[in-house]
Design an enzyme around this catalytic site. Sequence first.
Site, PDB file in Angstrom:
ATOM      1  N   ASN A  11      -2.608  25.345 -13.916  1.00  0.00           N
ATOM      2  CA  ASN A  11      -1.236  25.245 -13.372  1.00  0.00           C
ATOM      3  C   ASN A  11      -0.596  23.878 -13.599  1.00  0.00           C
ATOM      4  O   ASN A  11       0.621  23.770 -13.680  1.00  0.00           O
ATOM      5  CB  ASN A  11      -1.187  25.675 -11.893  1.00  0.00           C
ATOM      6  CG  ASN A  11      -1.993  24.793 -10.988  1.00  0.00           C
ATOM      7  OD1 ASN A  11      -2.897  24.099 -11.429  1.00  0.00           O
ATOM      8  ND2 ASN A  11      -1.678  24.824  -9.711  1.00  0.00           N
ATOM      9  N   PRO A  63     -10.987  21.680 -19.784  1.00  0.00           N
ATOM     10  CA  PRO A  63      -9.685  22.178 -19.344  1.00  0.00           C
ATOM     11  C   PRO A  63      -9.738  23.692 -19.226  1.00  0.00           C
ATOM     12  O   PRO A  63     -10.607  24.333 -19.840  1.00  0.00           O
ATOM     13  CB  PRO A  63      -8.760  21.766 -20.495  1.00  0.00           C
ATOM     14  CG  PRO A  63      -9.644  21.777 -21.710  1.00  0.00           C
ATOM     15  CD  PRO A  63     -11.046  21.442 -21.241  1.00  0.00           C
ATOM     16  N   SER A  91      -9.877  27.061  -7.884  1.00  0.00           N
ATOM     17  CA  SER A  91      -9.947  27.961  -6.736  1.00  0.00           C
ATOM     18  C   SER A  91     -11.121  27.595  -5.824  1.00  0.00           C
ATOM     19  O   SER A  91     -12.134  27.048  -6.279  1.00  0.00           O
ATOM     20  CB  SER A  91     -10.107  29.398  -7.227  1.00  0.00           C
ATOM     21  OG  SER A  91     -11.290  29.506  -7.989  1.00  0.00           O
ATOM     22  N   GLU A 130     -10.773  19.675  -5.308  1.00  0.00           N
ATOM     23  CA  GLU A 130      -9.372  19.932  -4.934  1.00  0.00           C
ATOM     24  C   GLU A 130      -9.173  21.431  -5.084  1.00  0.00           C
ATOM     25  O   GLU A 130      -9.055  21.943  -6.193  1.00  0.00           O
ATOM     26  CB  GLU A 130      -8.416  19.158  -5.852  1.00  0.00           C
ATOM     27  CG  GLU A 130      -8.561  17.643  -5.782  1.00  0.00           C
ATOM     28  CD  GLU A 130      -8.135  17.048  -4.456  1.00  0.00           C
ATOM     29  OE1 GLU A 130      -7.565  17.772  -3.614  1.00  0.00           O
ATOM     30  OE2 GLU A 130      -8.397  15.856  -4.235  1.00  0.00           O
ATOM     31  N   LEU A 131      -9.158  22.132  -3.953  1.00  0.00           N
ATOM     32  CA  LEU A 131      -9.220  23.604  -4.010  1.00  0.00           C
ATOM     33  C   LEU A 131      -7.901  24.236  -3.549  1.00  0.00           C
ATOM     34  O   LEU A 131      -6.842  23.629  -3.653  1.00  0.00           O
ATOM     35  CB  LEU A 131     -10.423  24.061  -3.187  1.00  0.00           C
ATOM     36  CG  LEU A 131     -11.743  23.352  -3.563  1.00  0.00           C
ATOM     37  CD1 LEU A 131     -12.879  23.781  -2.660  1.00  0.00           C
ATOM     38  CD2 LEU A 131     -12.108  23.569  -5.022  1.00  0.00           C
ATOM     39  N   CYS A 154      -0.844  24.625  -5.878  1.00  0.00           N
ATOM     40  CA  CYS A 154      -1.725  24.540  -4.699  1.00  0.00           C
ATOM     41  C   CYS A 154      -0.958  24.028  -3.494  1.00  0.00           C
ATOM     42  O   CYS A 154      -1.355  24.262  -2.357  1.00  0.00           O
ATOM     43  CB  CYS A 154      -2.916  23.642  -4.992  1.00  0.00           C
ATOM     44  SG  CYS A 154      -2.435  22.023  -5.567  1.00  0.00           S
ATOM     45  N   GLU A 182      -4.135  32.815  -0.480  1.00  0.00           N
ATOM     46  CA  GLU A 182      -3.171  32.121  -1.327  1.00  0.00           C
ATOM     47  C   GLU A 182      -2.509  33.159  -2.244  1.00  0.00           C
ATOM     48  O   GLU A 182      -3.215  33.938  -2.890  1.00  0.00           O
ATOM     49  CB  GLU A 182      -3.984  31.145  -2.171  1.00  0.00           C
ATOM     50  CG  GLU A 182      -3.339  29.855  -2.462  1.00  0.00           C
ATOM     51  CD  GLU A 182      -4.197  28.983  -3.389  1.00  0.00           C
ATOM     52  OE1 GLU A 182      -5.282  29.405  -3.836  1.00  0.00           O
ATOM     53  OE2 GLU A 182      -3.751  27.881  -3.645  1.00  0.00           O
TER      54      GLU A 182
HETATM   55  P1  NAP Z   1     -10.128  28.649 -11.329  1.00  0.00           P
HETATM   56  O1  NAP Z   1     -10.220  30.032 -11.806  1.00  0.00           O
HETATM   57  O2  NAP Z   1     -11.004  28.223 -10.216  1.00  0.00           O
HETATM   58  O3  NAP Z   1     -10.357  27.725 -12.625  1.00  0.00           O
HETATM   59  C1  NAP Z   1     -10.338  26.328 -12.554  1.00  0.00           C
HETATM   60  C2  NAP Z   1     -11.246  25.747 -13.612  1.00  0.00           C
HETATM   61  O4  NAP Z   1     -12.571  26.213 -13.392  1.00  0.00           O
HETATM   62  C3  NAP Z   1     -10.881  26.144 -15.031  1.00  0.00           C
HETATM   63  O5  NAP Z   1     -11.162  25.085 -15.901  1.00  0.00           O
HETATM   64  C4  NAP Z   1     -11.828  27.288 -15.313  1.00  0.00           C
HETATM   65  O6  NAP Z   1     -12.085  27.419 -16.683  1.00  0.00           O
HETATM   66  C5  NAP Z   1     -13.058  26.793 -14.581  1.00  0.00           C
HETATM   67  N1  NAP Z   1     -14.000  27.867 -14.243  1.00  0.00           N
HETATM   68  C6  NAP Z   1     -13.751  29.181 -14.037  1.00  0.00           C
HETATM   69  N2  NAP Z   1     -14.906  29.844 -13.803  1.00  0.00           N
HETATM   70  C7  NAP Z   1     -15.899  28.933 -13.851  1.00  0.00           C
HETATM   71  C8  NAP Z   1     -17.319  29.009 -13.709  1.00  0.00           C
HETATM   72  N3  NAP Z   1     -17.942  30.159 -13.448  1.00  0.00           N
HETATM   73  N4  NAP Z   1     -18.048  27.870 -13.844  1.00  0.00           N
HETATM   74  C9  NAP Z   1     -17.435  26.704 -14.109  1.00  0.00           C
HETATM   75  N5  NAP Z   1     -16.097  26.568 -14.265  1.00  0.00           N
HETATM   76  C10 NAP Z   1     -15.333  27.668 -14.127  1.00  0.00           C
HETATM   77  O7  NAP Z   1      -8.672  28.251 -10.842  1.00  0.00           O
HETATM   78  P2  NAP Z   1      -7.304  28.499 -11.589  1.00  0.00           P
HETATM   79  O8  NAP Z   1      -6.984  29.942 -11.430  1.00  0.00           O
HETATM   80  O9  NAP Z   1      -7.327  27.897 -12.941  1.00  0.00           O
HETATM   81  O10 NAP Z   1      -6.309  27.595 -10.706  1.00  0.00           O
HETATM   82  C11 NAP Z   1      -5.732  28.038  -9.545  1.00  0.00           C
HETATM   83  C12 NAP Z   1      -6.428  27.471  -8.331  1.00  0.00           C
HETATM   84  O11 NAP Z   1      -6.467  26.053  -8.403  1.00  0.00           O
HETATM   85  C13 NAP Z   1      -5.674  27.784  -7.039  1.00  0.00           C
HETATM   86  O12 NAP Z   1      -6.576  28.189  -6.048  1.00  0.00           O
HETATM   87  C14 NAP Z   1      -5.035  26.444  -6.675  1.00  0.00           C
HETATM   88  O13 NAP Z   1      -4.754  26.295  -5.316  1.00  0.00           O
HETATM   89  C15 NAP Z   1      -6.059  25.485  -7.167  1.00  0.00           C
HETATM   90  N6  NAP Z   1      -5.459  24.154  -7.382  1.00  0.00           N
HETATM   91  C16 NAP Z   1      -5.750  23.173  -6.489  1.00  0.00           C
HETATM   92  C17 NAP Z   1      -5.185  21.913  -6.661  1.00  0.00           C
HETATM   93  C18 NAP Z   1      -5.515  20.823  -5.693  1.00  0.00           C
HETATM   94  O14 NAP Z   1      -5.303  19.677  -6.054  1.00  0.00           O
HETATM   95  N7  NAP Z   1      -6.015  21.113  -4.512  1.00  0.00           N
HETATM   96  C19 NAP Z   1      -4.330  21.666  -7.730  1.00  0.00           C
HETATM   97  C20 NAP Z   1      -4.047  22.698  -8.623  1.00  0.00           C
HETATM   98  C21 NAP Z   1      -4.636  23.954  -8.442  1.00  0.00           C
HETATM   99  P3  NAP Z   1     -11.501  28.664 -17.545  1.00  0.00           P
HETATM  100  O15 NAP Z   1     -10.021  28.634 -17.379  1.00  0.00           O
HETATM  101  O16 NAP Z   1     -11.926  28.326 -18.925  1.00  0.00           O
HETATM  102  O17 NAP Z   1     -12.118  29.907 -16.983  1.00  0.00           O
END
Ligand code: NAP
Length: 496
Positions: free
Chosen positions: A171, A195, A248, A269-270, A303, A399
């Site tokens: 995002n 990334p 996430s 940062e979730l 987020c 969320e």
């Molecule tokens: P996500 O599915 O958790 O993915 C985040 C990162 O983790 C990506 O690089 C993804 O890689 C990787 N990942 C996925 N599965 C994995 C696994 N099994 N093992 C290791 N790494 C893995 O989250 P998203 O959908 O990209 O982002 C949305 C979430 O991020 C929301 O919940 C949002 O609230 C949170 N967020 C939080 C903040 C904060 O600062 N608190 C800021 C921005 C976003 P791939 O894409 O290659 O699968």
Amino acid sequence: MSSLSAKYAPSGLATTLTDPELFCQLAHVAGRPLAAASGEDLTVTDPATGDVVGTIPALSAEESSAAIDQADAAFAQWSGLLPQERSTILRRWYDLIMDAREDLAQIMTAEQGKPISESRGEIAYAASFVEFFAEEAKRPNIESVTSHLPDAEVEIWREPAGVAALITPWNFPAAMITRKAAAALAAGCTCLVHPSSETPFSATALAVLATRAGIPAGAFNVVTGKAPTIVEPWTADARVRVLSFTGSTEIGKLLYRQSAGTVKRLVMELGGHAPFIVFADADLDQAVEEAVKAKFATSGQDCLGANRFFIDRRIYESFAERFAEAAAALSVGPGSTDPDIGPLMNEKAVAKQVSHVEDALAKGAKCLTGGRVDENGPLFFQPTILTDVPADALIMNEETFGPVAALCPFDSEEEAIARANATEYGLIAYLHTMDPRRIYRASRQLQFGMVAVNRTKVTGAPIPFGGYKQSGMGREGARLGMEEFTEVKYVCRDWA
Ligand code: NAP
């Protein structure tokens, strides 16, 4: 043409850039572009059109481990530089990012779908962390403590922790990388970045600029591929001392468990699920204006995005009406046309909007505007305002991560705060009231890492960004953000 040079040949997106080399369809390890030995690639598509933007190598677990070797080998050189030398290099990286701002924004909009103005804003935001930590690099924070022991002198040093693994979401494809990497590099750590596979090109462009800035080979590596394949070797390897993850809560918990075996320092940062509370004494115009920003920035995929709107019953109807009017006036379209709202990232994101809306309506909520997939295409969703949403609706408990707002009335301050706190998340809370005592009381009582009072924009490089509860641990930005990448050493010297 070799597969490596074919990846360099300017085509598609690259031909529209002032600096075509910034569109790099290769991983970046040890200062060099890298294709997968297997030749396997992952495809990246433009969410607005479904068109292919490019491909990125699907590196293997062995190639991911080899990247650790490179980051580990580079650690002695990078951490051995004088802080001023690291600062100068980071400052150069900042200048190069700002000079390339327009190209980087075009890359981001192509892969992420963001309205182009938001992409330009994100690049400046991303660069601001590099600028800030270029300054902080010069202040390695040696604390002075008066000795508590006779004839002894005590010192406390902060030292770079080692190799840092940085895993970032789609995002904010640039800012989530620099918020971590600039802090880690400033502290003297070397970085492995994974990334999101949906938005890897912002990362590889940053790597091209990092090399040009003089960040030495191996100090900033972008390792692309299927996330579990890339990240599992990092969590298992004791040389990786810090794991900093944004994404996430679900994947955060998984990485927390995976990192236990090597007792890594974790920064997480979730998810957010922010409450937006409006009291009857608030400035209603301002509250509506800020609600639009808190809900619809980044097309709701933020987020910090407000999900649950708790509105004082005395102004509930008028707030809802005005918020719905403002939402209905927002433009929806491809990011390149600079609308208010762009596409969502993928089908899963759209399905979540649909399920949250259907579930709320089935439980008695009303839809004042929106509620459907938009005519622009399958990944576009209309800005949506739901009212009278019951506490057990999905949208009040998960969320939504999209342009759907859920409103419900409250009758007392205690009720509003209790409902806002009734969640496992604790990233940010928004509060609208003109009563200074209530501002103080509520700010104290809200169990969130950040509280925004009568405004929405609160982030920036100098502030500690992070959440309470299952929204994460540790902080990014500010001096604290750099300290996450350091170890504390206590030295006691006898001088008798
Ligand atoms: P996500 O599915 O958790 O993915 C985040 C990162 O983790 C990506 O690089 C993804 O890689 C990787 N990942 C996925 N599965 C994995 C696994 N099994 N093992 C290791 N790494 C893995 O989250 P998203 O959908 O990209 O982002 C949305 C979430 O991020 C929301 O919940 C949002 O609230 C949170 N967020 C939080 C903040 C904060 O600062 N608190 C800021 C921005 C976003 P791939 O894409 O290659 O699968």
